[in-house]
Write an enzyme that holds these catalytic residues in place. Structure first.
Site, PDB file in Angstrom:
ATOM      1  N   HIS A  60       0.440  -1.021  -0.290  1.00  0.00           N
ATOM      2  CA  HIS A  60      -0.016   0.171   0.205  1.00  0.00           C
ATOM      3  C   HIS A  60       0.885   1.426   0.169  1.00  0.00           C
ATOM      4  CE1 HIS A  60       0.737  -0.324   4.546  1.00  0.00           C
ATOM      5  NE2 HIS A  60       0.321   0.384   4.632  1.00  0.00           N
ATOM      6  N   HIS A  62       0.613   4.213   2.285  1.00  0.00           N
ATOM      7  CA  HIS A  62       1.130   4.476   3.053  1.00  0.00           C
ATOM      8  C   HIS A  62       2.976   5.033   3.136  1.00  0.00           C
ATOM      9  CE1 HIS A  62      -2.220   3.948   6.138  1.00  0.00           C
ATOM     10  NE2 HIS A  62      -2.753   5.145   5.184  1.00  0.00           N
ATOM     11  N   ASP A  64       5.539   5.120   5.513  1.00  0.00           N
ATOM     12  CA  ASP A  64       6.098   4.150   5.725  1.00  0.00           C
ATOM     13  C   ASP A  64       6.651   2.731   5.063  1.00  0.00           C
ATOM     14  OD1 ASP A  64       3.905   2.857   7.201  1.00  0.00           O
ATOM     15  OD2 ASP A  64       4.111   2.121   8.555  1.00  0.00           O
ATOM     16  N   HIS A  65       5.900   2.608   3.808  1.00  0.00           N
ATOM     17  CA  HIS A  65       6.105   1.332   3.064  1.00  0.00           C
ATOM     18  C   HIS A  65       7.045   1.372   1.886  1.00  0.00           C
ATOM     19  CE1 HIS A  65       3.748  -1.599   5.528  1.00  0.00           C
ATOM     20  NE2 HIS A  65       3.652  -0.227   6.065  1.00  0.00           N
ATOM     21  N   HIS A 139      -7.107  -2.064   5.750  1.00  0.00           N
ATOM     22  CA  HIS A 139      -6.941  -1.772   6.171  1.00  0.00           C
ATOM     23  C   HIS A 139      -7.305   0.142   5.745  1.00  0.00           C
ATOM     24  CE1 HIS A 139      -3.247   0.255   7.933  1.00  0.00           C
ATOM     25  NE2 HIS A 139      -2.634   0.492   6.763  1.00  0.00           N
TER      26      HIS A 139
END
Length: 251
Positions: A60, A62, A64-65, A139
């Site tokens: 996904h 976000h 932090d990914h 999520h």
């Protein structure tokens, strides 16, 4: 098949945990799953050249990914590698284009192919001897959990999710389930998993999964790792592993 955890943390800085990233070596070729901040600098510590990576799965969008994806592409370009293939959920192409549009010099130099996936898609990336399938995780944004099947075994990467029967069904008969465990038991959370919430659904799949590796830890999980293992072992007969940055697993 060798799995290296480049990052096992989240958006909040923690000692010894950078953001999310998992490197899978299928025979001699590496496949990167997610690329959060700090992941790029883990490559030297992992003994892997970043220039080897030309295929990335994004769960996904976000930060932090995905925060180190554009830096990875630039680092490869500076070393003469200009091609990258990126698989991700709906919205990946728009997001990628908006970010790279801010760096016109880079946009003109690299060749990036983006393939957006829908839950249920099965595919084999070019130059890889494996099959990949995906399903929707639970999520706050469109998120994909992935199953990677190679000659040596198969594993599932849950991505960020609440405990989900779709994800657990994807993991049925897999050797390894890499599942997020963001917060300790007792915390009320949405869009993420605790040991207790995972245990509640895991009992139904006890004999269908080989091992479980927990990752994606918020600072609140520090000191609760053994408790998490104990909680899951009440319902799961296989090995329960706590992921650490630069830890390697073999299938």
């Amino acid at each position: 098949m060798e799995i290296t955890f480049l990052g096992t943390g989240v958006a909040i800085p923690q000692k010894n945990r950078v953001q999310s990233g998992v490197l899978v070596r299928l025979e001699e070729k590496p496949l990167l799953i997610d690329c959060g901040s700090g992941v790029l600098n883990r490559f030297p510590d992992a003994g892997v050249s970043h220039t080897e990576v030309d295929t990335v799965l994004l769960s996904h969008l976000h930060l932090d990914h995905v925060a180190d994806l554009h830096p990875l592409i630039k680092a490869n370009w500076l070393r003469g590698n200009t091609s990258m293939k990126i698989y991700g959920p709906e919205g990946t192409e728009e997001w990628f284009s908006k970010v790279i549009d801010a760096y016109e010099y880079l946009q003109e130099e690299v060749d990036v192919d983006i393939i957006e996936l829908v839950p249920g898609k099965e595919f084999t990336p070019e130059e890889f001897d494996c099959e990949i399938s995906c399903t929707a995780a639970t999520h706050s944004v469109p998120t994909l959990a992935y199953r990677v099947t190679g000659e040596d075994g198969e594993f599932v990467y849950s991505a960020d999710t609440e405990p989900s029967r779709d994800v657990m069904d994807l993991a049925a008969e897999a050797d390894l389930l890499i599942h997020e465990c963001s917060f300790p038991s007792g915390m009320k959370v949405t869009n993420h998993t605790t040991p207790s919430s995972l245990a509640d659904i895991l009992e139904e799949y006890n004999n269908e999964i080989g091992s479980i590796c927990l990752t994606h830890f918020y600072p609140e999980m520090r000191g609760h790792e053994r408790e998490a293992v104990h909680r899951l072992k009440e319902y799961f007969e296989g090995e329960v592993i706590i992921a650490e940055d630069l830890m390697k697993l073999e299938l």
